[in-house]
Design a protein around this motif. Sequence first.
Motif, PDB file in Angstrom:
ATOM      1  N   SER A 142       0.805  -1.200   0.040  1.00 35.33           N
ATOM      2  CA  SER A 142       0.007  -0.004   0.072  1.00 35.33           C
ATOM      3  C   SER A 142       0.749   1.338   0.090  1.00 35.33           C
ATOM      4  CB  SER A 142      -1.013   0.045   1.201  1.00 35.33           C
ATOM      5  OG  SER A 142      -1.695  -1.221   1.262  1.00 35.33           O
ATOM      6  N   PHE A 165      -7.868  -5.835   1.127  1.00 35.92           N
ATOM      7  CA  PHE A 165      -8.712  -4.535   0.858  1.00 35.92           C
ATOM      8  C   PHE A 165      -8.051  -3.325   1.109  1.00 35.92           C
ATOM      9  CE2 PHE A 165     -12.811  -6.988   1.291  1.00 35.92           C
ATOM     10  CZ  PHE A 165     -12.933  -7.257  -0.174  1.00 35.92           C
ATOM     11  N   ALA A 166      -6.952  -3.370   2.238  1.00 34.65           N
ATOM     12  CA  ALA A 166      -6.315  -2.059   2.364  1.00 34.65           C
ATOM     13  C   ALA A 166      -5.527  -1.289   1.410  1.00 34.65           C
ATOM     14  CB  ALA A 166      -5.144  -2.439   3.595  1.00 34.65           C
ATOM     15  N   ASP A 195      -6.829  -1.051  -1.647  1.00 32.09           N
ATOM     16  CA  ASP A 195      -7.922  -0.310  -2.457  1.00 32.09           C
ATOM     17  C   ASP A 195      -8.164   0.693  -1.434  1.00 32.09           C
ATOM     18  OD1 ASP A 195      -9.416  -2.657  -4.471  1.00 32.09           O
ATOM     19  OD2 ASP A 195      -8.064  -3.386  -2.802  1.00 32.09           O
ATOM     20  N   ASP A 196      -8.481   0.548  -0.310  1.00 29.13           N
ATOM     21  CA  ASP A 196      -8.807   1.814   0.670  1.00 29.13           C
ATOM     22  C   ASP A 196      -7.564   2.898   0.713  1.00 29.13           C
ATOM     23  OD1 ASP A 196     -11.242   0.435   1.094  1.00 29.13           O
ATOM     24  OD2 ASP A 196     -10.464  -0.470   3.098  1.00 29.13           O
ATOM     25  N   TYR A 197      -6.478   2.573   0.915  1.00 25.53           N
ATOM     26  CA  TYR A 197      -5.458   3.579   0.921  1.00 25.53           C
ATOM     27  C   TYR A 197      -5.189   4.251  -0.177  1.00 25.53           C
ATOM     28  CZ  TYR A 197      -0.806   5.169   2.617  1.00 25.53           C
ATOM     29  OH  TYR A 197       0.032   6.173   3.355  1.00 25.53           O
ATOM     30  N   LYS A 230      -7.069   4.977  -3.002  1.00 24.85           N
ATOM     31  CA  LYS A 230      -8.276   5.523  -3.607  1.00 24.85           C
ATOM     32  C   LYS A 230      -8.089   6.788  -3.500  1.00 24.85           C
ATOM     33  CE  LYS A 230     -11.985   3.180  -3.565  1.00 24.85           C
ATOM     34  NZ  LYS A 230     -13.325   2.788  -2.949  1.00 24.85           N
ATOM     35  N   PRO A 262      -4.532   1.320   6.731  1.00 23.56           N
ATOM     36  CA  PRO A 262      -5.609   0.490   7.358  1.00 23.56           C
ATOM     37  C   PRO A 262      -5.078  -0.888   7.678  1.00 23.56           C
ATOM     38  CG  PRO A 262      -6.588   1.280   5.151  1.00 23.56           C
ATOM     39  CD  PRO A 262      -5.223   1.463   5.043  1.00 23.56           C
ATOM     40  N   ASP A 270     -18.243  -7.620   1.868  1.00 19.89           N
ATOM     41  CA  ASP A 270     -17.851  -6.277   2.114  1.00 19.89           C
ATOM     42  C   ASP A 270     -16.776  -6.180   3.357  1.00 19.89           C
ATOM     43  OD1 ASP A 270     -19.116  -5.149   0.175  1.00 19.89           O
ATOM     44  OD2 ASP A 270     -21.011  -4.601   1.494  1.00 19.89           O
ATOM     45  N   HIS A 281     -12.495  -7.988   9.054  1.00 18.51           N
ATOM     46  CA  HIS A 281     -12.035  -6.901  10.021  1.00 18.51           C
ATOM     47  C   HIS A 281     -11.696  -7.424  11.301  1.00 18.51           C
ATOM     48  CE1 HIS A 281     -14.109  -3.938   6.926  1.00 18.51           C
ATOM     49  NE2 HIS A 281     -13.166  -4.482   6.622  1.00 18.51           N
TER      50      HIS A 281
END
Length: 454
Positions: free
Chosen positions: A261, A284-285, A287-289, A291, A362, A409, A431
Amino acid sequence: MLVILMGKYFGTSGIREVVNERLTPDLALKVGKALGTYLGEGKVVVGKDTRTSGEMLKNALISGLLSTGVDVIDIDLSPTPLTGFAIKLYEADAGVTITASHNPPEYNGIKVWQPNGMAYTSEMENELERILEKGKFQQVSWNDIGELTRADPKKEYIKKALEMIELSKGYKVVVDCGNGAGSILSPYLQRELGNKVVSLNSHPSGFFVRELEPNAKSLLALSKAVKSLGADVGIAHDGDADRIGVIDDQGNFVEYEVMLSLISSYMLRKFGKGKIITTVDAGFALDDYIKPLGGEVARVKVGDVAVAEGIVRENAVFGGEPSGTWIIPQWNLTPDGIFAGVLVLEMIDKLGPLSEIAKGVPRYVTLRAKIPCPNEKKAKAMEFIKREVLENFEYKRIIDIDGIRIENDEWWILFRPSGTEPIMRITLEAHTKKKAEELMEKAEEVVKRAIKSV
């Protein structure tokens, strides 16, 4: 559509077998002949990592190539990144690395590279297998045998890397090469960049004093060294230095997902927004970081060739796997842990201490498991697993380009047969720790029943 491609010789990362069992000098000779027959003419760069069997296999492969009339540039002891660099430097038609990457010392392998530095695709490897199986190799007369030359591209590699990386000051860096091929290049590049370098396990002996995969467990000595020396960062590699592992300034291993990330976000800052290519086992970290920086993630099959193909197809800014395998397209399409190491230094120089910038990524709970499974059982076991997944897991999305990945999700699970070892892999993310452990228990039960049923 569930697809499992497993050639007789080539897996997801070339040929990789125990030496003098399946991988013999005879097979290396035939691979050389098959590659020379496939190419028809031209020149091939050949390098090897530090394994004790490397010289034997390299010489056999070179003999096969020369017998077809193909010229060979022998760069001898060479990390995989240097082989990829040399292919383009010498304008060769292909390259070969004799390496088993992060596998134990009794293994070795043969990996073939295209002129652009990208590994051979499965289609190209399938054609080599077809030639191997047919056994009708191109063979030239005595006066047309290929020419063998020797070269050392390390100085050119360092010079080119220094043109692309810029630091405002020097840093203290501890480099752990695992006694692999990175020993002859990674510490020297860091020093030329202006850093004060301390080397660990950087004797290219072929006898490995730690597990070659650069993870938290194998890098305990590096962690202690970074902390006790007050270093800014620790950089580690596997046997052929196509991977990178990183220890922050506090002596902590930076998890693969976090490092992926961080470097992806830095590449977006450095080169502008765009696509980031990663594999189906990435969480998923990422994608979230990325974006907020205008980054978009595209997932492909596991393996550096799939990442490289995705980079080219999507004109991506960067590509990497959550195993420390990174491809920097502005540099080369060969996975390069050595150049990745100096890129990390540039990121620290521009953004601050690694321990601080890593806090913004994340953190989700990732678990991994390996379950022994004979190669011949993998295809049927995966069919069983898919039926069980459809019946027993509640999910929103399924990706089956490489194994089976199910998602909703808040969690995902990937069931995937290894392409390099007789194992089934389970990778999952959730999570919470409780949910992750519940999912892993259920997933392991499914895989064990699948293997037992075959």
